[in-house]
Design a protein around this motif. Structure first.
Motif, PDB file in Angstrom:
ATOM      1  N   PHE A 159       0.856  -1.176   0.000  1.00  0.00           N
ATOM      2  CA  PHE A 159       0.000   0.000   0.000  1.00  0.00           C
ATOM      3  C   PHE A 159       0.891   1.224   0.000  1.00  0.00           C
ATOM      4  CE2 PHE A 159      -2.860   3.184   1.799  1.00  0.00           C
ATOM      5  CZ  PHE A 159      -3.961   2.996   0.985  1.00  0.00           C
ATOM      6  N   CYS A 160       0.722   2.049  -0.983  1.00  0.00           N
ATOM      7  CA  CYS A 160       1.575   3.215  -1.131  1.00  0.00           C
ATOM      8  C   CYS A 160       0.761   4.291  -1.838  1.00  0.00           C
ATOM      9  CB  CYS A 160       2.805   2.827  -1.943  1.00  0.00           C
ATOM     10  SG  CYS A 160       4.048   4.093  -2.038  1.00  0.00           S
TER      11      CYS A 160
ATOM     12  N   TYR B 226     -14.314  15.964 -11.083  1.00  0.00           N
ATOM     13  CA  TYR B 226     -13.553  15.360 -12.169  1.00  0.00           C
ATOM     14  C   TYR B 226     -12.097  15.297 -11.732  1.00  0.00           C
ATOM     15  CZ  TYR B 226     -17.613  16.816 -14.889  1.00  0.00           C
ATOM     16  OH  TYR B 226     -18.887  17.006 -15.345  1.00  0.00           O
ATOM     17  N   TYR B 227     -11.404  14.247 -12.147  1.00  0.00           N
ATOM     18  CA  TYR B 227      -9.975  14.227 -11.875  1.00  0.00           C
ATOM     19  C   TYR B 227      -9.240  13.581 -13.030  1.00  0.00           C
ATOM     20  CZ  TYR B 227     -10.812   9.505  -9.857  1.00  0.00           C
ATOM     21  OH  TYR B 227     -11.168   8.203  -9.629  1.00  0.00           O
ATOM     22  N   ALA B 228      -7.974  13.976 -13.179  1.00  0.00           N
ATOM     23  CA  ALA B 228      -7.139  13.467 -14.268  1.00  0.00           C
ATOM     24  C   ALA B 228      -5.763  13.135 -13.707  1.00  0.00           C
ATOM     25  CB  ALA B 228      -7.013  14.513 -15.370  1.00  0.00           C
ATOM     26  N   PHE B 229      -5.155  12.123 -14.278  1.00  0.00           N
ATOM     27  CA  PHE B 229      -3.818  11.734 -13.872  1.00  0.00           C
ATOM     28  C   PHE B 229      -3.184  10.934 -15.002  1.00  0.00           C
ATOM     29  CE2 PHE B 229      -6.937   8.729 -12.414  1.00  0.00           C
ATOM     30  CZ  PHE B 229      -6.429   7.500 -12.781  1.00  0.00           C
TER      31      PHE B 229
ATOM     32  N   SER C 275      -3.652  -3.437  -9.667  1.00  0.00           N
ATOM     33  CA  SER C 275      -3.122  -2.236  -9.033  1.00  0.00           C
ATOM     34  C   SER C 275      -4.194  -1.167  -9.110  1.00  0.00           C
ATOM     35  CB  SER C 275      -1.861  -1.747  -9.751  1.00  0.00           C
ATOM     36  OG  SER C 275      -0.797  -2.633  -9.568  1.00  0.00           O
ATOM     37  N   ASP C 276      -4.575  -0.631  -7.955  1.00  0.00           N
ATOM     38  CA  ASP C 276      -5.527   0.475  -7.920  1.00  0.00           C
ATOM     39  C   ASP C 276      -4.776   1.754  -8.267  1.00  0.00           C
ATOM     40  OD1 ASP C 276      -7.409  -1.360  -7.092  1.00  0.00           O
ATOM     41  OD2 ASP C 276      -7.210  -0.857  -4.974  1.00  0.00           O
ATOM     42  N   LEU C 277      -5.267   2.475  -9.265  1.00  0.00           N
ATOM     43  CA  LEU C 277      -4.584   3.678  -9.721  1.00  0.00           C
ATOM     44  C   LEU C 277      -5.113   4.936  -9.058  1.00  0.00           C
ATOM     45  CD1 LEU C 277      -4.535   2.808 -13.521  1.00  0.00           C
ATOM     46  CD2 LEU C 277      -2.836   2.253 -11.776  1.00  0.00           C
TER      47      LEU C 277
ATOM     48  N   LEU D 260      -8.547   1.025 -11.902  1.00  0.00           N
ATOM     49  CA  LEU D 260      -7.501   0.042 -11.656  1.00  0.00           C
ATOM     50  C   LEU D 260      -7.057  -0.625 -12.944  1.00  0.00           C
ATOM     51  CD1 LEU D 260      -8.888  -3.125 -11.656  1.00  0.00           C
ATOM     52  CD2 LEU D 260     -10.083  -2.028  -9.775  1.00  0.00           C
ATOM     53  N   VAL D 261      -5.901  -1.280 -12.876  1.00  0.00           N
ATOM     54  CA  VAL D 261      -5.442  -2.130 -13.967  1.00  0.00           C
ATOM     55  C   VAL D 261      -5.264  -3.527 -13.373  1.00  0.00           C
ATOM     56  CG1 VAL D 261      -2.972  -1.642 -13.658  1.00  0.00           C
ATOM     57  CG2 VAL D 261      -3.804  -2.413 -15.873  1.00  0.00           C
ATOM     58  N   LYS D 262      -5.773  -4.537 -14.096  1.00  0.00           N
ATOM     59  CA  LYS D 262      -5.682  -5.925 -13.636  1.00  0.00           C
ATOM     60  C   LYS D 262      -5.054  -6.766 -14.730  1.00  0.00           C
ATOM     61  CE  LYS D 262      -8.177  -9.680 -11.458  1.00  0.00           C
ATOM     62  NZ  LYS D 262      -9.403 -10.117 -10.819  1.00  0.00           N
ATOM     63  N   ASN D 263      -4.226  -7.703 -14.329  1.00  0.00           N
ATOM     64  CA  ASN D 263      -3.567  -8.601 -15.267  1.00  0.00           C
ATOM     65  C   ASN D 263      -4.370  -9.901 -15.336  1.00  0.00           C
ATOM     66  OD1 ASN D 263      -1.915 -10.477 -16.560  1.00  0.00           O
ATOM     67  ND2 ASN D 263      -0.046  -9.544 -15.784  1.00  0.00           N
ATOM     68  N   TYR D 264      -5.052 -10.108 -16.469  1.00  0.00           N
ATOM     69  CA  TYR D 264      -5.819 -11.333 -16.711  1.00  0.00           C
ATOM     70  C   TYR D 264      -4.957 -12.283 -17.532  1.00  0.00           C
ATOM     71  CZ  TYR D 264     -10.064  -8.885 -15.258  1.00  0.00           C
ATOM     72  OH  TYR D 264     -11.009  -8.197 -14.550  1.00  0.00           O
ATOM     73  N   SER D 265      -4.220 -13.144 -16.873  1.00  0.00           N
ATOM     74  CA  SER D 265      -3.375 -14.145 -17.546  1.00  0.00           C
ATOM     75  C   SER D 265      -2.504 -13.521 -18.632  1.00  0.00           C
ATOM     76  CB  SER D 265      -4.243 -15.256 -18.131  1.00  0.00           C
ATOM     77  OG  SER D 265      -4.993 -15.878 -17.123  1.00  0.00           O
TER      78      SER D 265
END
Length: 125
Positions: A52-53, A66-69, A83-85, A100-105
């Motif tokens: 967690f960071c 609204y937010y942007a990153f 990973s939660d962005l 978030l980004v998730k790695n599906y196989s």
């Protein structure tokens, strides 16, 4: 639209992840680096092995926000993990939205979740 918060890491020139107090604080060990930047000279770097960071900011109640990153991955999450962005809370613990980004196989996918954890957008990158 009124801007209620903006951070200037890009040109801060220091190691202070709170950007001189612009952010409320930090947990874990995020760093400011010239190696990971979108524009300007610096950006915030988070090591993927950290459990967690983050940096956080408490804002006053808003009817609409609204937010942007910008995110740059040098290493994707391990297969089956995510990973939660960016996460928005109503108060301390009630989730409003998460990106978030998730790695599906081996296939990375971005997802947008709302407070009921229903996947709204889930697309291969």
């Amino acid at each position: 639209m009124t801007i209620i918060f903006s951070s200037g890491w890009e040109n801060s020139g220091g190691t202070d992840v709170t950007d001189g107090g612009a952010w409320g604080g930090a947990t874990g060990t995020p760093t400011i680096s010239s190696l990971v930047k979108y524009s300007g000279l610096y950006g915030m770097q988070v090591v993927s092995s950290a459990l967690f960071c983050d940096v956080y900011k408490t804002i006053t109640a808003q009817n609409e926000a609204y937010y942007a990153f910008w995110i740059n991955f040098s290493i994707l999450p391990s297969s089956g993990t995510q990973s939660d962005l960016a996460v928005m809370y109503d108060g301390a613990t009630s989730l409003l939205a998460a990106v978030l980004v998730k790695n599906y196989s081996g296939t990375p996918r971005f997802a947008l979740l709302l407070n009921d954890f229903a996947t709204i957008i889930d697309t291969a990158s």
